[in-house]
Design a protein around this motif. Structure first.
Motif, PDB file in Angstrom:
ATOM      1  N   ARG A   1      42.278  35.524  49.817  1.00 45.73           N
ATOM      2  CA  ARG A   1      43.592  36.190  49.801  1.00 45.73           C
ATOM      3  C   ARG A   1      44.515  35.642  48.703  1.00 45.73           C
ATOM      4  N   PRO A   2      44.724  34.330  48.550  1.00 49.16           N
ATOM      5  CA  PRO A   2      45.601  33.856  47.472  1.00 49.16           C
ATOM      6  C   PRO A   2      45.032  34.130  46.078  1.00 49.16           C
ATOM      7  N   ILE A   3      43.711  34.198  45.966  1.00 50.90           N
ATOM      8  CA  ILE A   3      43.115  34.508  44.664  1.00 50.90           C
ATOM      9  C   ILE A   3      43.452  35.937  44.266  1.00 50.90           C
ATOM     10  N   LEU A   4      43.368  36.865  45.229  1.00 52.15           N
ATOM     11  CA  LEU A   4      43.713  38.249  44.912  1.00 52.15           C
ATOM     12  C   LEU A   4      45.184  38.377  44.547  1.00 52.15           C
ATOM     13  N   ASP A   5      46.041  37.610  45.235  1.00 48.93           N
ATOM     14  CA  ASP A   5      47.462  37.618  44.881  1.00 48.93           C
ATOM     15  C   ASP A   5      47.671  37.169  43.434  1.00 48.93           C
ATOM     16  N   GLN A   6      46.918  36.153  43.008  1.00 49.76           N
ATOM     17  CA  GLN A   6      47.019  35.694  41.620  1.00 49.76           C
ATOM     18  C   GLN A   6      46.565  36.778  40.655  1.00 49.76           C
ATOM     19  N   LEU A   7      45.471  37.448  40.982  1.00 49.91           N
ATOM     20  CA  LEU A   7      44.985  38.513  40.115  1.00 49.91           C
ATOM     21  C   LEU A   7      45.982  39.668  40.036  1.00 49.91           C
ATOM     22  N   ALA A   8      46.630  39.967  41.166  1.00 49.41           N
ATOM     23  CA  ALA A   8      47.643  41.024  41.172  1.00 49.41           C
ATOM     24  C   ALA A   8      48.833  40.652  40.301  1.00 49.41           C
ATOM     25  N   ALA A   9      49.131  39.340  40.243  1.00 48.73           N
ATOM     26  CA  ALA A   9      50.255  38.870  39.422  1.00 48.73           C
ATOM     27  C   ALA A   9      49.855  38.644  37.961  1.00 48.73           C
ATOM     28  N   GLY A  10      48.559  38.774  37.653  1.00 49.57           N
ATOM     29  CA  GLY A  10      48.099  38.620  36.281  1.00 49.57           C
ATOM     30  C   GLY A  10      47.851  37.193  35.858  1.00 49.57           C
ATOM     31  N   ASN A  11      47.754  36.265  36.802  1.00 46.67           N
ATOM     32  CA  ASN A  11      47.552  34.862  36.419  1.00 46.67           C
ATOM     33  C   ASN A  11      46.349  34.247  37.143  1.00 46.67           C
ATOM     34  N   GLY A  12      45.266  35.021  37.259  1.00 42.79           N
ATOM     35  CA  GLY A  12      44.057  34.515  37.877  1.00 42.79           C
ATOM     36  C   GLY A  12      43.191  33.743  36.897  1.00 42.79           C
ATOM     37  N   GLY A  13      42.152  33.084  37.425  1.00 42.12           N
ATOM     38  CA  GLY A  13      41.221  32.348  36.595  1.00 42.12           C
ATOM     39  C   GLY A  13      41.705  30.959  36.249  1.00 42.12           C
ATOM     40  N   VAL A  14      40.816  30.183  35.638  1.00 42.55           N
ATOM     41  CA  VAL A  14      41.133  28.797  35.326  1.00 42.55           C
ATOM     42  C   VAL A  14      42.230  28.683  34.277  1.00 42.55           C
ATOM     43  N   ASN A  15      42.324  29.699  33.423  1.00 47.25           N
ATOM     44  CA  ASN A  15      43.364  29.694  32.387  1.00 47.25           C
ATOM     45  C   ASN A  15      44.563  30.558  32.741  1.00 47.25           C
ATOM     46  N   HIS A  16      44.564  31.070  33.960  1.00 50.48           N
ATOM     47  CA  HIS A  16      45.691  31.871  34.479  1.00 50.48           C
ATOM     48  C   HIS A  16      45.981  33.085  33.594  1.00 50.48           C
ATOM     49  N   ASP A  17      44.913  33.715  33.079  1.00 47.50           N
ATOM     50  CA  ASP A  17      45.099  34.865  32.191  1.00 47.50           C
ATOM     51  C   ASP A  17      44.240  36.066  32.599  1.00 47.50           C
TER      52      ASP A  17
END
Length: 427
Positions: free
Chosen positions: A287-303
């Motif tokens: 769930r928090p990973i999907l939230d990061q992807l929705a915000a555009g800052n997923g992955g190890v480099n947040h991109d």
């Protein structure tokens, strides 16, 4: 029939979705008058040999054609002209030249089902895990002790040889064809070596049906020849360089493998122009990973951000912001209703999708637990949604004396009940 249709130029006679479905019903009535349900002619059981070869022409003649496409139309009696793997024309009395003929008199001619998520490498394990759940819950119960994670992914999958992959994929594909499923997204998760990948792809091609090969990781422990995700480039070049073939490729990008791994797989997939698929469900801290992807800052480099090239499988237990992101970018969602209900993935999110104006696709998931029959997928989708909505409506009433409203009218905003037509036309 109209003059243009008679000349082999089928027209759209249904101006709206509602009229289209009325037309389908009328087609069914007309088909009954044509003895649609009479004994089948033997000729229809013998299709032309090598029908998918380049340039091979054949015509499916005289069936009741239900295209499920308002731009094509539906016909009580018509023909379908095919060349190789392409449908050239649909309509009554088509001129087909020297094309081979399949006599479809007394039959329905319509598109096959599309299964958007199926682990075909598990076909030989059918019903092994009928009582199991996804992860051991330490309950020491029959269902809690024999689980998908422990037995399928950690015990069976790691010992698969390439030839095991091939026979499972081939048998799974042929059995699905027998059930009317003509297109599949195969989420194989069995890519321990490039040879395992090659075996899966060869089997998919050998079935002769349309498919999307999902290049996911290898389940369990992998050896020195493990090549995921970098082998994607070789696979794409070797097998899927053409966009004009029955098979295509999808990049698996499971977010539960860790930020570094899924960032690499997503970037490889996007560089290759592939759709990117991932299981998104209640456990595994997703769930928090999907939230990061929705915000555009997923992955190890947040991109890393989700996009219209994503296919998310299950989508159980996700936040409102995660759902809003999926909606806003136009990502696709595949729901496996029977499996999610049976194996504790979480509540199938059909009501959430309805509230956002979204429609899911349907999928089998794993045959080790539930059937791959697509009528089951549609029935369970409809039954579960109606059960939840019906209970919502009942709870809007008053069930104590003097019973002023014990059969309430649905309040404004209550989700509409799914119908058989809705389930039959799910993308």
């Amino acid at each position: 029939m109209c003059r243009l249709c008679d000349e082999g130029k089928p027209q759209n006679h249904f101006g709206s979705r509602r009229n289209f479905f009325k037309g389908v019903a009328a087609t069914g009535i007309a088909a009954a008058s044509l003895n649609l349900f009479a004994p089948r002619p033997a000729a229809a059981d013998d299709p032309p040999i090598d029908s998918s070869e380049l340039g091979r022409r054949y015509v499916i003649r005289g069936g009741s054609v239900m295209s499920l496409d308002p731009n094509v139309g539906d016909f009580a009696q018509a023909d379908v002209l095919v060349e190789g793997k392409k449908i050239l024309a649909v309509g009554p009395n088509l001129r087909a030249g020297d094309a081979a003929v399949i006599d479809a008199t007394g039959r329905i001619v319509m598109p096959g089902f599309i299964d958007t998520h199926h682990h075909q490498f598990e076909t030989a394990l059918r019903s092994f895990l009928a009582d199991g759940i996804l992860i051991n819950d330490s309950s020491n119960s029959p269902s809690g002790n024999t689980t998908y994670y422990e037995y399928i992914l950690l015990k069976f999958a790691p010992v698969y040889r390439p030839q095991d992959v091939y026979i499972n994929e081939l048998f799974g594909g042929l059995s699905q064809l027998d059930d009317g499923v003509t297109t599949v997204h195969d989420v194989s998760q069995i890519h321990h070596t490039p040879q395992h990948s090659d075996a899966a792809i060869q089997a998919l091609f050998d079935t002769g049906r349309r498919f999307a090969f999902g290049y996911f990781e290898g389940a369990g422990t992998n050896g020195p020849h493990y090549a995921y995700p970098t082998d994607a480039s070789r696979i794409k070049t070797q097998y899927f360089s053409s966009t004009d073939q029955l098979g295509t490729m999808i990049m698996g990008g499971e977010v539960y493998l860790g930020d570094a791994v899924y960032e690499q797989s997503w970037k490889i997939g996007r560089n290759l122009g592939l759709q990117i698929a991932a299981h998104i469900l209640s456990p595994f801290g997703i769930r928090p990973i999907l939230d990061q992807l929705a915000a555009g800052n997923g992955g190890v480099n947040h991109d890393i951000a989700m996009g219209p090239d994503n296919l998310f499988i299950h989508m159980t237990g996700m936040s409102d912001s995660g759902w809003q992101g999926v909606h806003d970018v136009g990502a696709q969602v595949s729901i496996a209703f029977p499996i999610e209900m049976n194996m504790r993935h979480g509540m199938p999110p059909i009501l959430k999708m309805q509230s956002l104006g979204m429609e899911p696709s349907l999928s089998t998931d794993v045959e080790c637990t539930m059937t791959a029959d697509f009528f089951t997928q549609m029935r369970v989708c409809m039954n579960m949604q109606r059960m939840m909505v019906n209970q919502m409506v009942l709870e809007q009433g008053t069930f104590s004396p003097p019973f002023p409203n014990d059969w309430p009218t649905p309040a404004a905003g209550t989700p509409p009940l799914l119908t058989t037509r809705d389930c039959a036309t799910v993308p």
